[in-house]
Design a protein around this motif. Structure first.
Motif, mmCIF file in Angstrom:
data_model
loop_
_atom_site.group_PDB
_atom_site.id
_atom_site.type_symbol
_atom_site.label_atom_id
_atom_site.label_comp_id
_atom_site.label_asym_id
_atom_site.label_seq_id
_atom_site.Cartn_x
_atom_site.Cartn_y
_atom_site.Cartn_z
ATOM 1 N N GLU A 138 0.825 -1.188 0.000
ATOM 2 C CA GLU A 138 0.000 0.000 0.000
ATOM 3 C C GLU A 138 0.866 1.248 0.000
ATOM 4 N N THR A 139 0.417 2.258 -0.696
ATOM 5 C CA THR A 139 1.182 3.502 -0.724
ATOM 6 C C THR A 139 1.163 4.134 0.655
ATOM 7 N N PRO A 140 2.333 4.535 1.148
ATOM 8 C CA PRO A 140 2.324 5.195 2.450
ATOM 9 C C PRO A 140 1.439 6.442 2.402
ATOM 10 N N THR A 141 0.657 6.628 3.429
ATOM 11 C CA THR A 141 -0.331 7.703 3.395
ATOM 12 C C THR A 141 0.295 9.089 3.385
ATOM 13 N N TYR A 142 1.530 9.212 3.976
ATOM 14 C CA TYR A 142 2.103 10.551 4.027
ATOM 15 C C TYR A 142 2.363 11.090 2.638
ATOM 16 N N VAL A 143 2.692 10.209 1.670
ATOM 17 C CA VAL A 143 2.971 10.677 0.307
ATOM 18 C C VAL A 143 1.696 11.195 -0.320
ATOM 19 N N GLU A 144 0.645 10.412 -0.205
ATOM 20 C CA GLU A 144 -0.629 10.820 -0.791
ATOM 21 C C GLU A 144 -1.111 12.123 -0.153
ATOM 22 N N ARG A 145 -1.061 12.121 1.171
ATOM 23 C CA ARG A 145 -1.567 13.295 1.870
ATOM 24 C C ARG A 145 -0.722 14.514 1.538
ATOM 25 N N GLY A 146 0.610 14.294 1.480
ATOM 26 C CA GLY A 146 1.509 15.406 1.188
ATOM 27 C C GLY A 146 1.203 16.004 -0.168
ATOM 28 N N ARG A 147 0.947 15.122 -1.110
ATOM 29 C CA ARG A 147 0.659 15.598 -2.469
ATOM 30 C C ARG A 147 -0.627 16.389 -2.508
ATOM 31 N N GLY A 148 -1.639 15.793 -1.897
ATOM 32 C CA GLY A 148 -2.955 16.439 -1.906
ATOM 33 C C GLY A 148 -2.851 17.816 -1.290
ATOM 34 N N ALA A 149 -2.151 17.848 -0.230
ATOM 35 C CA ALA A 149 -2.046 19.107 0.490
ATOM 36 C C ALA A 149 -1.293 20.145 -0.312
ATOM 37 N N ASN A 150 -0.390 19.667 -1.165
ATOM 38 C CA ASN A 150 0.380 20.609 -1.991
ATOM 39 C C ASN A 150 -0.403 21.050 -3.216
ATOM 40 N N GLY A 151 -1.501 20.434 -3.394
ATOM 41 C CA GLY A 151 -2.279 20.748 -4.557
ATOM 42 C C GLY A 151 -1.726 20.222 -5.838
ATOM 43 N N GLU A 162 5.128 28.378 -1.155
ATOM 44 C CA GLU A 162 6.104 27.410 -0.643
ATOM 45 C C GLU A 162 5.868 27.157 0.836
ATOM 46 N N GLU A 163 5.594 28.223 1.552
ATOM 47 C CA GLU A 163 5.337 28.085 2.984
ATOM 48 C C GLU A 163 4.095 27.237 3.219
ATOM 49 N N ARG A 164 3.113 27.493 2.364
ATOM 50 C CA ARG A 164 1.876 26.704 2.488
ATOM 51 C C ARG A 164 2.182 25.222 2.252
ATOM 52 N N ASP A 165 2.989 24.978 1.209
ATOM 53 C CA ASP A 165 3.373 23.585 0.888
ATOM 54 C C ASP A 165 4.082 22.937 2.076
ATOM 55 N N ASP A 166 5.047 23.698 2.641
ATOM 56 C CA ASP A 166 5.797 23.172 3.795
ATOM 57 C C ASP A 166 4.853 22.830 4.922
ATOM 58 N N LYS A 167 3.936 23.776 5.172
ATOM 59 C CA LYS A 167 3.027 23.613 6.296
ATOM 60 C C LYS A 167 2.164 22.367 6.078
ATOM 61 N N ALA A 168 1.676 22.239 4.813
ATOM 62 C CA ALA A 168 0.807 21.093 4.507
ATOM 63 C C ALA A 168 1.585 19.785 4.657
ATOM 64 N N PHE A 169 2.809 19.806 4.140
ATOM 65 C CA PHE A 169 3.623 18.577 4.216
ATOM 66 C C PHE A 169 3.955 18.248 5.672
ATOM 67 N N LEU A 170 4.273 19.315 6.430
ATOM 68 C CA LEU A 170 4.557 19.104 7.863
ATOM 69 C C LEU A 170 3.344 18.526 8.572
ATOM 70 N N THR A 171 2.172 19.037 8.203
ATOM 71 C CA THR A 171 0.940 18.530 8.826
ATOM 72 C C THR A 171 0.799 17.037 8.556
ATOM 73 N N THR A 172 1.071 16.653 7.305
ATOM 74 C CA THR A 172 0.938 15.221 6.989
ATOM 75 C C THR A 172 1.995 14.410 7.731
ATOM 76 N N LEU A 173 3.208 14.989 7.831
ATOM 77 C CA LEU A 173 4.263 14.273 8.569
ATOM 78 C C LEU A 173 3.882 14.124 10.035
ATOM 79 N N GLU A 174 3.309 15.205 10.566
ATOM 80 C CA GLU A 174 2.958 15.165 11.979
ATOM 81 C C GLU A 174 1.835 14.182 12.260
ATOM 82 N N ALA A 175 1.102 13.840 11.196
ATOM 83 C CA ALA A 175 0.014 12.874 11.386
ATOM 84 C C ALA A 175 0.548 11.445 11.445
#
Lengths: 214, 372
Positions: A200-213, B4-17
């Motif tokens: 399964e794809t690690p969720t952080y990658v999917e979530r990270g991508r989604g969040a980055n738009g 970029e800051e938004r991206d960092d924040k979003a990625f950090l949020t996912t990492l923190e999860a």
């Protein structure tokens, strides 16, 4: 840490420079955070025990010369731990060691040593966190100056100001190191995902991508 | 920069999860604290100096006495042999040509603990052996059920008769002391090992009982060297761990004993481990195949079966082995916890005859050696 707590800690450090009991209190206050940080960085219980021991022994030895600089005592401990971790990583090429391998290599709880039994339980706990393991590996693949910032942020939950105090670097520098480190980390995790052939794809990658738009 | 800051924040949020391991190690914490406080107390209160004013003169006089005594002392005799005793913990004596102990080395932690501060230097070998047995008995490491292994290996050009005599008197001491301590005479499994084999066995960290298992199978000196080299290759390739080296050698020995030429047995085991099989998994399969050989299966056929078995149920077997390993480890922990931790390595030992039945120096079947 507010000004009052900081002042109390200063007094405690001052006492600890003369009184071993007070050093015990400093140890009690900081052990869990340092141990878990080192454990999350290394992913290896024996190594974490060694580095944590070394960190506190160095602190004990250097305490007499320690000069209070208005930052929490833990910042100094983190700095020592970071140096020790980097030293370990330089000395031995760290690999993830499974519980089974540890046992094969003769790391087995002895009758008299409940500590070793406890260590095995800790290792089991580590191995249950698969997502964390993947992130740890990616963090360890970053250049050292990024590793320190990202690890303090992610594994120790430190804010920019705290990281700045630990690493003794201006906040602006920490901010840009964190930004570049995260960028590299995201790239590494995406790469790891595309290299994965099954599972399964690690969720952080999917979530990270989604969040980055993306 | 904002995006970029938004991206960092979003990625950090996912990492923190991502859930992080958060372990609690109260025993380690308490142990480390105790060590730190002891160290802190020690450095806070250094031992006060109690030197009297005349200490310098006393020091010079003592130094002169030492030099004088040194000159009067007879030159040390050359070392004659090593005697190794394995009762699960292992110790090694170095004996001089008068039969006196000139060195004692504990070969594992248990022995180190049990024999701390034991002084046996310059004692006759039998007396020293008796003292070591007494200490091991007191530490609960020597019991009526324990198997005792005794290995004598010549150092330099010692005469074969001298070595045999040393073995005989040591063996008598073991028997006498076990009678005294355990109310039952224990006959030690005794081996005389030539220097070459002793060195190879030491290199492979084999205990006497383990070496005997390999030697009894008839593995030659060159075969043993091949085993050590192959083990090193497998370790370097990450196929076996240091802890499994002895078991790897035993697997080869088992096949040799079943009749397979040693070169072929070594090549077969090495290739199967190199292909990714676990030592335990392969061990089980070899055990089955050896049973089939004993039932009359031809060797060629047996090797074919072993090779064909490769890859079939291996993964499942290996997983089961690992689970079993863990279960065993846990079981052993409990056992050890009850203080019954000194009766391992039994498997191969039962198969060996006691001293006298098959004791000779050199190579070939029945020849035994050791090192740890």
């Amino acid at each position: 840490m507010d000004a009052r707590s900081l002042e109390l800690e200063r007094q405690l450090v001052d006492r600890a420079q003369r009184d071993p009991e007070a050093f015990g209190l400093l140890y009690e206050r900081n052990f869990d955070a340092i141990f878990n940080y080192v454990l999350r960085r290394t992913g290896h219980i024996q190594m974490a025990q060694d580095i944590t021991s070394e960190t506190f022994f160095i602190a004990l030895k250097g305490l007499a010369k320690f000069k209070w600089q208005g930052v929490p005592f833990s910042a100094w401990l983190y700095r020592i731990a970071i140096n020790e971790i980097a030293g370990h990583f330089r000395r031995v090429r760290v690999r993830t060691v499974s519980l089974e391998t540890m046992q094969e290599e003769g790391f087995e709880p002895l009758s008299e040593s409940d500590v070793e039994r406890e260590a095995l339980a800790c290792q089991e706990e580590l191995e249950r966190h698969l997502e964390y393991q993947a992130v740890r590996q990616a963090v360890n693949g970053l250049p050292e100056h990024y590793q320190e910032v990202v690890a303090l942020r992610f594994f120790a939950g430190k804010q920019i100001a705290d990281i700045s105090a630990v690493l003794d670097k201006p906040q602006g520098t920490v901010k840009s190191l964190l930004h570049r480190g995260l960028e590299r980390l995201r790239h590494a995790l995406t790469q790891a995902k595309s290299n994965a052939t099954f599972g399964e794809t690690p969720t952080y990658v999917e979530r990270g991508r989604g969040a980055n738009g993306q | 920069m904002d995006s970029e800051e938004r991206d960092d924040k979003a990625f950090l949020t996912t990492l923190e999860a991502v859930p992080l391991p958060n372990v609690d190690a109260p025993l380690f914490k308490a142990q480390l604290k105790a060590k730190l406080l002891a160290e802190a107390a020690r450095s806070a209160h250094p031992a006060p100096s109690v030197r009297p004013a005349w200490w310098r003169y006393a020091l010079v006089a003592a130094a002169l006495l030492v030099v004088l005594a040194w000159q009067l002392m007879p030159a040390p005799l050359p070392a004659l042999a090593y005697i190794e005793i394995e009762v699960n913990p292992s110790v090694r004596f170095t004996i001089d040509s008068r039969g006196q102990v000139i060195g004692l080395e504990s070969l594992d932690d248990q022995a180190r603990l049990a024999l701390s501060e034991l002084r046996v230097l310059r004692q006759p070998a039998p007396q020293a052996v008796a003292q070591v047995m007494e200490r091991l008995h007191r530490a609960g490491l020597l019991k009526a059920t324990s198997q005792v292994w005794l290995v004598v290996s010549a150092i330099g050009e010692a005469r074969a008769e001298a070595i045999s005599e040393l073995l005989a008197i040591t063996q008598a001491a073991v028997s006498q002391q076990s009678q005294h301590l355990l109310a039952t005479p224990t006959t030690a499994h005794s081996l005389i090992v030539d220097r070459e084999r002793y060195e190879i066995a030491r290199q492979a960290t084999l205990r006497p009982s383990q070496y005997a298992r390999v030697a009894r199978a008839g593995v030659s000196v060159s075969g043993m060297q091949g085993l050590v080299l192959a083990g090193t290759r497998l370790q370097a390739a990450g196929k076996i761990t240091a802890g499994r080296l002895r078991e790897f050698m035993e697997l080869v020995a088992e096949l040799v004993e079943a009749g397979l030429p040693e070169g072929e047995a070594l090549q077969l085991v090495e290739s199967m481990l190199a292909s990714g099989q676990s030592v335990q998994g392969l061990g089980k399969r070899i055990e089955k195949v050896v049973e089939r050989i004993e039932e009359g299966l031809a060797l060629k056929e047996a090797v074919r079966e072993l090779r064909e078995g490769e890859g079939k149920a291996d993964d499942r077997d290996d997983d089961e082995d690992r689970d079993e390993d863990k279960d065993n480890e846990r079981e052993q922990d409990k056992e050890r916890g009850r203080g019954r931790d000194n009766e391992r390595d039994g498997e191969s030992e039962d198969e060996l005859e006691p001293e006298g039945e098959d004791k000779r120096e050199g190579q070939g079947k029945g020849d035994r050696g050791h090192g740890d």
